[in-house]
Design a protein around this motif. Structure first.
Motif, PDB file in Angstrom:
ATOM      1  N   TYR A  81     -12.965  -4.124   2.691  1.00  0.00           N
ATOM      2  CA  TYR A  81     -12.093  -4.861   1.774  1.00  0.00           C
ATOM      3  C   TYR A  81     -12.743  -4.985   0.391  1.00  0.00           C
ATOM      4  CZ  TYR A  81      -8.875  -5.875   5.542  1.00  0.00           C
ATOM      5  OH  TYR A  81      -7.956  -5.747   6.559  1.00  0.00           O
ATOM      6  N   ARG A  82     -12.684  -3.862  -0.354  1.00  0.00           N
ATOM      7  CA  ARG A  82     -13.231  -3.810  -1.705  1.00  0.00           C
ATOM      8  C   ARG A  82     -12.234  -3.093  -2.616  1.00  0.00           C
ATOM      9  NH1 ARG A  82     -18.056  -6.750  -1.648  1.00  0.00           N
ATOM     10  NH2 ARG A  82     -18.781  -5.578  -3.459  1.00  0.00           N
ATOM     11  N   TYR A  83     -12.143  -3.557  -3.847  1.00  0.00           N
ATOM     12  CA  TYR A  83     -11.363  -2.853  -4.857  1.00  0.00           C
ATOM     13  C   TYR A  83     -12.240  -1.740  -5.434  1.00  0.00           C
ATOM     14  CZ  TYR A  83      -8.067  -6.803  -4.888  1.00  0.00           C
ATOM     15  OH  TYR A  83      -7.140  -7.759  -4.549  1.00  0.00           O
ATOM     16  N   ARG A  84     -11.862  -0.480  -5.169  1.00  0.00           N
ATOM     17  CA  ARG A  84     -12.626   0.670  -5.644  1.00  0.00           C
ATOM     18  C   ARG A  84     -11.686   1.702  -6.266  1.00  0.00           C
ATOM     19  NH1 ARG A  84     -14.994   0.005  -0.442  1.00  0.00           N
ATOM     20  NH2 ARG A  84     -17.232  -0.456  -0.512  1.00  0.00           N
ATOM     21  N   GLN A  85     -12.158   2.357  -7.293  1.00  0.00           N
ATOM     22  CA  GLN A  85     -11.482   3.527  -7.821  1.00  0.00           C
ATOM     23  C   GLN A  85     -12.055   4.806  -7.221  1.00  0.00           C
ATOM     24  OE1 GLN A  85      -8.739   3.350 -10.046  1.00  0.00           O
ATOM     25  NE2 GLN A  85      -8.942   1.212  -9.370  1.00  0.00           N
ATOM     26  N   GLY A 124     -17.662  -1.392  -5.731  1.00  0.00           N
ATOM     27  CA  GLY A 124     -16.393  -2.092  -5.855  1.00  0.00           C
ATOM     28  C   GLY A 124     -16.544  -3.596  -5.940  1.00  0.00           C
ATOM     29  N   ASN A 143      -1.770  -4.807  -4.199  1.00  0.00           N
ATOM     30  CA  ASN A 143      -0.736  -4.136  -4.996  1.00  0.00           C
ATOM     31  C   ASN A 143       0.481  -5.039  -5.126  1.00  0.00           C
ATOM     32  OD1 ASN A 143       0.947  -2.338  -6.334  1.00  0.00           O
ATOM     33  ND2 ASN A 143       1.586  -1.328  -4.446  1.00  0.00           N
ATOM     34  N   VAL A 190     -12.305  -8.169  -2.225  1.00  0.00           N
ATOM     35  CA  VAL A 190     -10.939  -8.673  -2.144  1.00  0.00           C
ATOM     36  C   VAL A 190     -11.017 -10.132  -1.696  1.00  0.00           C
ATOM     37  CG1 VAL A 190      -8.694  -8.409  -1.017  1.00  0.00           C
ATOM     38  CG2 VAL A 190     -10.061  -6.386  -1.561  1.00  0.00           C
ATOM     39  N   PHE A 247      -5.254  -2.213  -1.930  1.00  0.00           N
ATOM     40  CA  PHE A 247      -5.297  -3.667  -1.793  1.00  0.00           C
ATOM     41  C   PHE A 247      -4.705  -4.351  -3.036  1.00  0.00           C
ATOM     42  CE2 PHE A 247      -9.235  -2.441   0.669  1.00  0.00           C
ATOM     43  CZ  PHE A 247      -8.625  -2.579   1.908  1.00  0.00           C
ATOM     44  N   ASN A 299      -5.897   1.392  -6.387  1.00  0.00           N
ATOM     45  CA  ASN A 299      -7.266   1.399  -5.879  1.00  0.00           C
ATOM     46  C   ASN A 299      -7.265   2.127  -4.543  1.00  0.00           C
ATOM     47  OD1 ASN A 299      -7.322  -0.897  -3.585  1.00  0.00           O
ATOM     48  ND2 ASN A 299      -6.091  -1.634  -5.314  1.00  0.00           N
ATOM     49  N   ARG A 349      -1.263  -0.810 -10.152  1.00  0.00           N
ATOM     50  CA  ARG A 349      -2.700  -0.934 -10.377  1.00  0.00           C
ATOM     51  C   ARG A 349      -3.359  -0.330  -9.150  1.00  0.00           C
ATOM     52  NH1 ARG A 349      -2.151  -7.294 -11.987  1.00  0.00           N
ATOM     53  NH2 ARG A 349      -1.323  -7.017 -14.095  1.00  0.00           N
ATOM     54  N   ARG A 376       0.817  -1.226   0.000  1.00  0.00           N
ATOM     55  CA  ARG A 376       0.000   0.000   0.000  1.00  0.00           C
ATOM     56  C   ARG A 376       0.849   1.273   0.000  1.00  0.00           C
ATOM     57  NH1 ARG A 376      -2.993  -0.928   4.408  1.00  0.00           N
ATOM     58  NH2 ARG A 376      -4.856  -1.562   3.258  1.00  0.00           N
TER      59      ARG A 376
END
Length: 382
Positions: A234-238, A244, A358, A247, A356, A352, A350, A104
């Motif tokens: 714990y979510r992949y969000r932009q 999202g 990374n 994870v 998460f 987010n 990448r 992170r």
């Protein structure tokens, strides 16, 4: 002073462009620790070197009075003390565990949270009872969808007071490969306090947020779990407002044991000219590692490393090694892993919002120098 929960537990945020690590992040970093990378030499990570992330406080626990409850959509609710759990046939699995936030602190902009670099990983031998065995003993209802696991750790996060809870899809909880464990031992000894004593979940192939520590309840439910750690954290969000993606499994990663010896402050490595052996570990939660590649020129050119033969520990890291002839000057060494499903490590981030997954390739700065300086910095005599 009139303070509210929102004042002490604010929403997640991104660091400003010139913002350094905050006192709050430093406090998290002193509570939690990563694996010193030179200790990648161990096939099995000693318990005191295995990475640790504790969301709230390490709870006071007593194995002599501890009980695990299985409830919800089951035909026979169970309450099992440690003696009852140990009466089931025990199994041991070697599992590599990695924090979802590993890497992170290397992101730009940096999500403000535990500031991991690349060291949030470890591999241990976990002993316990398969979760599927306990669920079969309880009798899962036909309409069951998920299994919610609750720990004894309690705290605030983004204004929400909560016990730490995570769920697994029923097919994962009852699966045999990987086999989820309700574990009571680590490397042949009772779980240490920071690793969930006396009971924790171990979910091979999944990031560490799924491995609920200080496990006290397993509830089978007939819908999707919408708790904070599942739907918010714990979510992949932009963007902050979007739902999202969850994870789940560990993205492939390879790490190198930094060669030579370090400068104390910068951690820049120093090696002598001549043949060197580069080595480390590689793992993925999606499929077995198929290839590891090394670069000695900051990612411009790559050559293949030698992977250790499979050893039957399908959910643990694999050793790799590669030759390198060091020449005087500055070098940047890198390593990347590719798994059998074709997942690989990126050369650029990448990004987010949570920081998460990374798995950007590792960069190790190395200075190759002749042995011409003494301990006090003066030239060696003779």
């Amino acid at each position: 002073m009139d303070r509210r929960i929102g004042d002490i537990s604010p929403p997640g945020r991104l660091a400003e462009p010139a913002e350094g690590i905050s006192p709050e992040e430093l406090a998290l970093a002193t509570r939690n620790h990563g694996l010193p990378l030179e200790c990648l030499r161990h096939d099995i990570t000693p318990a005191g070197l295995h990475y640790v992330l504790v969301h709230y406080d390490i709870p006071a626990t007593d194995a002599t009075t501890w009980a695990l409850t299985l409830c919800g959509r089951v035909s026979t609710p169970l309450t099992l003390d440690m003696a009852a759990l140990r009466s089931f046939p025990a199994v041991t699995h070697r599992v590599t565990m990695e924090c979802a936030g590993n890497g992170r602190a290397r992101l730009t902009p940096r999500p403000v949270s535990q500031p991991w670099l690349v060291e949030a990983v470890g591999t241990a031998e976990w002993t316990g009872v398969p979760l599927r065995t306990l669920l079969a003993e309880s009798g899962v209802a036909p309409d069951a969808v998920e299994v919610v696991c609750t720990g004894a750790d309690h705290g605030l996060e983004r204004g929400v007071e909560q016990d730490y809870r995570r769920s697994l899809p029923l097919e994962v909880a009852t699966g045999s490969d990987p086999e989820v464990l309700v574990a009571y031992a680590m490397n042949g000894a009772p779980l240490p306090p920071q690793h969930g004593h006396p009971l924790r979940l171990v979910v091979p192939g999944w990031y560490g947020m799924a491995h609920v520590k200080w496990l006290r309840e397993i509830a089978v439910i007939d819908s999707r779990f919408t708790g904070f750690q599942q739907q918010v954290a714990y979510r992949y969000r932009q963007l902050a407002q979007e739902p999202g993606e969850p994870v789940t499994r560990i993205a492939p990663r390879a790490l190198m044991i930094p060669p030579g010896f370090p400068d104390f402050m910068s951690r820049t490595r120093v090696v002598r000219p001549g043949p060197q052996r580069l080595e480390g570990r590689a793992w993925s939660g999606w499929a077995p590692i198929a290839r590891v590649e090394v670069s000695t020129d900051d990612g411009h050119d790559w050559y293949e490393a030698e992977l250790a033969a499979p050893d039957g520990h399908d959910w643990a890291w694999r050793h790799w090694q590669a030759p390198w002839t060091a020449t005087p000057g500055a070098h940047v060494l890198s390593v990347r892993a590719t798994d059998a499903e074709g997942n690989s490590q990126p050369l650029t981030q990448r990004w987010n919002r949570g920081g998460f997954g990374n798995n950007l390739v590792q960069r190790v700065e190395v200075l190759c120098a002749d042995a011409t300086a003494s301990d006090d910095g003066a030239p060696d005599a003779g």
